[in-house]
Design an enzyme around this catalytic site. Structure first.
Site, PDB file in Angstrom:
ATOM      1  N   GLY A  22      23.418 -68.370   5.858  1.00 37.10           N
ATOM      2  CA  GLY A  22      22.952 -70.249   6.233  1.00 37.10           C
ATOM      3  C   GLY A  22      22.515 -70.158   7.457  1.00 37.10           C
ATOM      4  O   GLY A  22      21.724 -70.703   8.084  1.00 37.10           O
ATOM      5  N   CYS A  23      23.502 -69.932   8.644  1.00 40.02           N
ATOM      6  CA  CYS A  23      23.926 -70.004   9.832  1.00 40.02           C
ATOM      7  C   CYS A  23      22.935 -69.186  10.476  1.00 40.02           C
ATOM      8  O   CYS A  23      22.366 -69.793  11.630  1.00 40.02           O
ATOM      9  CB  CYS A  23      25.440 -69.925  10.501  1.00 40.02           C
ATOM     10  N   THR A  24      22.266 -68.489   9.735  1.00 38.12           N
ATOM     11  CA  THR A  24      21.478 -67.489  10.887  1.00 38.12           C
ATOM     12  C   THR A  24      20.190 -67.449  10.177  1.00 38.12           C
ATOM     13  O   THR A  24      19.514 -67.741  11.563  1.00 38.12           O
ATOM     14  CB  THR A  24      21.579 -66.198  10.135  1.00 38.12           C
TER      15      THR A  24
END
Length: 153
Positions: free
Chosen positions: A43-45
């Site tokens: 998700g952060c990527t």
């Protein structure tokens, strides 16, 4: 916890590339502070790469992007290099700024309760006033929301 119309909390944090990012140096320009749980996770990527891909559009709007996580600077540097992230990634290892923004929260996962970073973003205008807040934002929807709100500054 901050609200729309509040002054953005002052800060000074270590950032990737041996830099320090601070609110004093941001005076006079709008910026996006986005808090994310952990570098180099799916998700952060997605969120970071979408911001990278729209940097020109956001830059045209005069918006500086600052990603903040509790990760150490070394991990942020590897994350930035791996994905070609050309905006500021800062470390809030002690979650002091996250506490002021209300993004260091109690979470539950598989029945286990712990504290961690809530994926949230804050749009701050050139006068240092919070103009938009997205809490528990979905990574794939984030950039469109930010772009729309920033175009109204």
């Amino acid at each position: 916890m901050v609200a729309i119309g509040d002054s953005a909390p002052a800060f000074s944090l270590p950032a990737a590339g041996g830099q320090t990012i601070d609110s004093e140096g941001l005076k006079g320009q709008p910026y996006l502070v986005y808090f994310y749980p952990k570098a180099d996770t799916p998700g952060c990527t997605t969120q970071a790469c979408d911001l990278r891909d729209q940097k020109q559009t956001l830059g045209t709007l005069g918006l500086k992007v600052i990603g903040i996580s509790p990760d150490p600077v070394e991990k942020l540097e590897r994350f930035a290099k791996k994905y070609g992230l050309d905006f500021t990634l800062a470390s809030d290892a002690e979650h002091e700024l996250a506490d002021r923004y209300g993004t260091w929260v109690e979470k539950t996962n598989y029945g286990k309760t712990y504290f961690g970073m809530e994926r949230s973003s804050f749009l701050v205008d050139a006068d240092g006033v919070i103009r938009a807040i997205w809490r528990k934002v979905k990574p794939a929807e984030h950039v469109a929301l930010v772009t729309e709100a920033a175009s109204e500054l």
